[in-house]
Enzyme design. Structure first.
Site, PDB file in Angstrom:
ATOM      1  N   ARG A  12     -48.717 -51.596  25.517  1.00 33.20           N
ATOM      2  CA  ARG A  12     -48.480 -52.208  24.218  1.00 33.20           C
ATOM      3  C   ARG A  12     -48.733 -53.713  24.347  1.00 33.20           C
ATOM      4  O   ARG A  12     -48.812 -54.245  25.445  1.00 33.20           O
ATOM      5  CB  ARG A  12     -47.044 -51.955  23.766  1.00 33.20           C
ATOM      6  CG  ARG A  12     -46.732 -50.504  23.450  1.00 33.20           C
ATOM      7  CD  ARG A  12     -45.235 -50.280  23.342  1.00 33.20           C
ATOM      8  NE  ARG A  12     -44.642 -51.162  22.337  1.00 33.20           N
ATOM      9  CZ  ARG A  12     -43.361 -51.568  22.351  1.00 33.20           C
ATOM     10  NH1 ARG A  12     -42.559 -51.185  23.320  1.00 33.20           N
ATOM     11  NH2 ARG A  12     -42.908 -52.346  21.398  1.00 33.20           N
ATOM     12  N   LYS A  86     -36.907 -46.534  29.094  1.00 34.66           N
ATOM     13  CA  LYS A  86     -35.976 -46.119  28.045  1.00 34.66           C
ATOM     14  C   LYS A  86     -36.696 -45.785  26.741  1.00 34.66           C
ATOM     15  O   LYS A  86     -36.091 -45.210  25.841  1.00 34.66           O
ATOM     16  CB  LYS A  86     -34.904 -47.185  27.813  1.00 34.66           C
ATOM     17  CG  LYS A  86     -35.378 -48.496  27.239  1.00 34.66           C
ATOM     18  CD  LYS A  86     -34.191 -49.421  27.027  1.00 34.66           C
ATOM     19  CE  LYS A  86     -34.603 -50.744  26.401  1.00 34.66           C
ATOM     20  NZ  LYS A  86     -33.431 -51.618  26.173  1.00 34.66           N
ATOM     21  N   ASP A  87     -38.001 -46.129  26.627  1.00 32.41           N
ATOM     22  CA  ASP A  87     -38.778 -45.783  25.435  1.00 32.41           C
ATOM     23  C   ASP A  87     -39.421 -44.406  25.532  1.00 32.41           C
ATOM     24  O   ASP A  87     -39.964 -43.911  24.543  1.00 32.41           O
ATOM     25  CB  ASP A  87     -39.887 -46.815  25.202  1.00 32.41           C
ATOM     26  CG  ASP A  87     -39.352 -48.159  24.734  1.00 32.41           C
ATOM     27  OD1 ASP A  87     -38.232 -48.195  24.196  1.00 32.41           O
ATOM     28  OD2 ASP A  87     -40.059 -49.168  24.920  1.00 32.41           O
ATOM     29  N   ALA A 131     -31.010 -52.928  17.109  1.00 30.31           N
ATOM     30  CA  ALA A 131     -31.765 -51.775  16.623  1.00 30.31           C
ATOM     31  C   ALA A 131     -31.350 -50.500  17.344  1.00 30.31           C
ATOM     32  O   ALA A 131     -31.910 -49.440  17.104  1.00 30.31           O
ATOM     33  CB  ALA A 131     -33.261 -52.015  16.817  1.00 30.31           C
ATOM     34  N   SER A 132     -30.356 -50.598  18.223  1.00 30.01           N
ATOM     35  CA  SER A 132     -29.953 -49.486  19.078  1.00 30.01           C
ATOM     36  C   SER A 132     -28.652 -48.852  18.590  1.00 30.01           C
ATOM     37  O   SER A 132     -27.624 -49.537  18.485  1.00 30.01           O
ATOM     38  CB  SER A 132     -29.778 -49.994  20.519  1.00 30.01           C
ATOM     39  OG  SER A 132     -29.013 -49.108  21.284  1.00 30.01           O
ATOM     40  N   ARG A 134     -26.984 -46.794  20.376  1.00 28.22           N
ATOM     41  CA  ARG A 134     -26.086 -46.845  21.548  1.00 28.22           C
ATOM     42  C   ARG A 134     -25.318 -48.151  21.564  1.00 28.22           C
ATOM     43  O   ARG A 134     -24.092 -48.155  21.755  1.00 28.22           O
ATOM     44  CB  ARG A 134     -26.918 -46.712  22.840  1.00 28.22           C
ATOM     45  CG  ARG A 134     -26.111 -46.939  24.118  1.00 28.22           C
ATOM     46  CD  ARG A 134     -27.022 -47.075  25.324  1.00 28.22           C
ATOM     47  NE  ARG A 134     -27.903 -48.212  25.243  1.00 28.22           N
ATOM     48  CZ  ARG A 134     -27.577 -49.447  25.652  1.00 28.22           C
ATOM     49  NH1 ARG A 134     -26.379 -49.695  26.147  1.00 28.22           N
ATOM     50  NH2 ARG A 134     -28.453 -50.440  25.561  1.00 28.22           N
ATOM     51  N   ARG A 135     -26.028 -49.263  21.366  1.00 29.02           N
ATOM     52  CA  ARG A 135     -25.344 -50.558  21.357  1.00 29.02           C
ATOM     53  C   ARG A 135     -24.399 -50.663  20.162  1.00 29.02           C
ATOM     54  O   ARG A 135     -23.281 -51.159  20.287  1.00 29.02           O
ATOM     55  CB  ARG A 135     -26.368 -51.691  21.345  1.00 29.02           C
ATOM     56  CG  ARG A 135     -27.078 -51.853  22.687  1.00 29.02           C
ATOM     57  CD  ARG A 135     -28.148 -52.922  22.644  1.00 29.02           C
ATOM     58  NE  ARG A 135     -28.765 -53.110  23.956  1.00 29.02           N
ATOM     59  CZ  ARG A 135     -30.049 -53.339  24.157  1.00 29.02           C
ATOM     60  NH1 ARG A 135     -30.871 -53.409  23.117  1.00 29.02           N
ATOM     61  NH2 ARG A 135     -30.521 -53.495  25.378  1.00 29.02           N
ATOM     62  N   ARG A 152     -34.649 -55.768  14.196  1.00 29.31           N
ATOM     63  CA  ARG A 152     -35.860 -55.267  14.830  1.00 29.31           C
ATOM     64  C   ARG A 152     -36.725 -56.430  15.295  1.00 29.31           C
ATOM     65  O   ARG A 152     -36.481 -57.579  14.998  1.00 29.31           O
ATOM     66  CB  ARG A 152     -36.660 -54.404  13.843  1.00 29.31           C
ATOM     67  CG  ARG A 152     -36.085 -53.019  13.551  1.00 29.31           C
ATOM     68  CD  ARG A 152     -36.101 -52.080  14.748  1.00 29.31           C
ATOM     69  NE  ARG A 152     -37.362 -52.110  15.480  1.00 29.31           N
ATOM     70  CZ  ARG A 152     -38.477 -51.497  15.111  1.00 29.31           C
ATOM     71  NH1 ARG A 152     -38.525 -50.828  13.987  1.00 29.31           N
ATOM     72  NH2 ARG A 152     -39.562 -51.564  15.853  1.00 29.31           N
ATOM     73  N   ASN A 154     -39.654 -57.968  18.561  1.00 31.16           N
ATOM     74  CA  ASN A 154     -39.636 -58.174  20.001  1.00 31.16           C
ATOM     75  C   ASN A 154     -38.527 -59.161  20.381  1.00 31.16           C
ATOM     76  O   ASN A 154     -37.823 -59.682  19.514  1.00 31.16           O
ATOM     77  CB  ASN A 154     -41.014 -58.618  20.514  1.00 31.16           C
ATOM     78  CG  ASN A 154     -41.474 -59.932  19.905  1.00 31.16           C
ATOM     79  OD1 ASN A 154     -40.681 -60.852  19.725  1.00 31.16           O
ATOM     80  ND2 ASN A 154     -42.760 -60.027  19.613  1.00 31.16           N
ATOM     81  N   ARG A 158     -36.155 -61.570  17.856  1.00 28.40           N
ATOM     82  CA  ARG A 158     -34.707 -61.382  17.687  1.00 28.40           C
ATOM     83  C   ARG A 158     -33.947 -62.669  18.011  1.00 28.40           C
ATOM     84  O   ARG A 158     -32.988 -63.014  17.323  1.00 28.40           O
ATOM     85  CB  ARG A 158     -34.231 -60.227  18.585  1.00 28.40           C
ATOM     86  CG  ARG A 158     -34.854 -58.896  18.215  1.00 28.40           C
ATOM     87  CD  ARG A 158     -34.259 -57.756  19.011  1.00 28.40           C
ATOM     88  NE  ARG A 158     -35.146 -56.596  18.988  1.00 28.40           N
ATOM     89  CZ  ARG A 158     -34.788 -55.369  19.337  1.00 28.40           C
ATOM     90  NH1 ARG A 158     -33.550 -55.134  19.741  1.00 28.40           N
ATOM     91  NH2 ARG A 158     -35.648 -54.375  19.304  1.00 28.40           N
ATOM     92  N   CYS A 245     -33.499 -41.558  19.722  1.00 26.88           N
ATOM     93  CA  CYS A 245     -32.983 -42.779  19.098  1.00 26.88           C
ATOM     94  C   CYS A 245     -31.930 -42.467  18.040  1.00 26.88           C
ATOM     95  O   CYS A 245     -31.282 -43.367  17.521  1.00 26.88           O
ATOM     96  CB  CYS A 245     -34.131 -43.566  18.458  1.00 26.88           C
ATOM     97  SG  CYS A 245     -35.240 -44.329  19.660  1.00 26.88           S
TER      98      CYS A 245
END
Length: 308
Positions: A12, A86-87, A131-132, A134-135, A152, A154, A158, A245
């Protein structure tokens, strides 16, 4: 590897993705005795990169960051694809395998704020951007009074939004901040005892065509077996729980002496309840250990647990 004049690395185009791809370039060049020009980078824009107005959980989950690279790999336009572990979805397309992982970076999350020194010090009702899921769930578990909103973009985007006051705090992976040279932004590092990382956090994965033995051979000397054991356990754990996700799941495995230790966590999205598991075993049994941990949590999870 003398019969291979080049290996094209797919990545990417975000600054973090490029940093990871360049690390791959350097490791391979040093190992093979090649120049960087023999290991060209091909930048590939993914669906996940273009979606900025909603959470990825609403748009399809983790595969949004990988499917275009998968296509380029299967079509032979690149020889290997570099990913943040993790992606990666738990199930890869037919014909693609993970060749392995580089030595893992710091797995912890970083707390970043201009208003407080720690998450616990944030004023009541403060806004945390992430954006998580989990967080989000772990923040609300520790501080149910806080407001969590979508953030959201990069890493640099943020941080810029934080500086403009759009949120009071955010959480980012220490590994990414280290790779980008941005650790000076860190306000506090969250201990894994309080804040368990995402499965695969901190590890760079390299995907290849399943039958491409030449590329596998080129990569083998630079891959890290210890990280491989840890990720095998973590990804097996995630797979059993059908992790995506859309599910607040955390997991971290590491070698402690000769033993592999896995800690797993699943939470309600609003942080109001959670289930934990720990498994220990031989590194050679990593996948079985991960599956057992996932099945344990699945058996204890009440109906509707993942609904707010």
């Amino acid at each position: 590897m003398a019969d291979l004049s080049t290996l094209t690395i797919g990545t990417r185009g975000s600054p973090l993705a490029l940093a990871q791809a360049r690390e791959t370039q350097t490791r391979l060049a040093d190992s093979l005795g090649w120049t960087l020009e023999q290991l060209p980078l091909k930048l590939i824009k993914t669906t996940g990169d273009t979606i900025q107005d909603r959470a990825l959980s609403e748009a399809g989950g983790k595969g949004l960051f990988t499917k275009e690279l998968d296509t380029e790999l299967l079509d032979g336009r690149i020889d290997l694809a570099v990913h943040s572990s993790k992606d990666l979805p738990t199930v890869l397309p037919d014909g693609i395998v993970i060749a392995g992982y580089f030595p893992r970076e710091d797995v912890r999350d970083a707390f970043i704020s201009r208003r407080a020194k720690t998450l616990r010090d944030l004023p009541q009702g403060a806004v945390v951007g992430t954006a998580s899921l989990r967080r989000q769930a772990q923040v609300l578990r520790l501080r149910p009074d806080l407001k969590v909103t979508l953030l959201r973009g990069n890493v640099e985007t943020r941080l810029a939004k934080l500086d403009r006051g759009e949120v009071d705090a955010t959480l980012l992976a220490m590994a990414g901040l280290r790779r980008l040279g941005l650790t000076d932004h860190v306000t506090a590092i969250l201990d894994t005892d309080d804040f368990l990382p995402a499965v695969g956090q901190g590890a760079i994965a390299v995907a290849v065509r399943d039958k491409d033995e030449r590329v596998k051979a080129a990569l083998r000397p630079v891959l890290d077996p210890k990280t491989g054991y840890a990720l095998a356990a973590e990804r097996a754990f995630l797979s059993v729980l059908d992790g995506s996700c859309r599910t607040p799941i955390a997991g971290h495995a590491r070698l402690e002496g000769a033993e592999l230790v896995l800690h797993g966590l699943v939470l309600r999205p609003d942080g109001s309840d959670s289930l934990v598991v720990t498994r220990r075993g031989a590194p050679s049994d990593a996948e079985a250990l991960g599956r057992e941990a996932g099945l344990d949590l699945k058996a204890r999870m009440p109906a509707g647990f993942l609904n707010v």
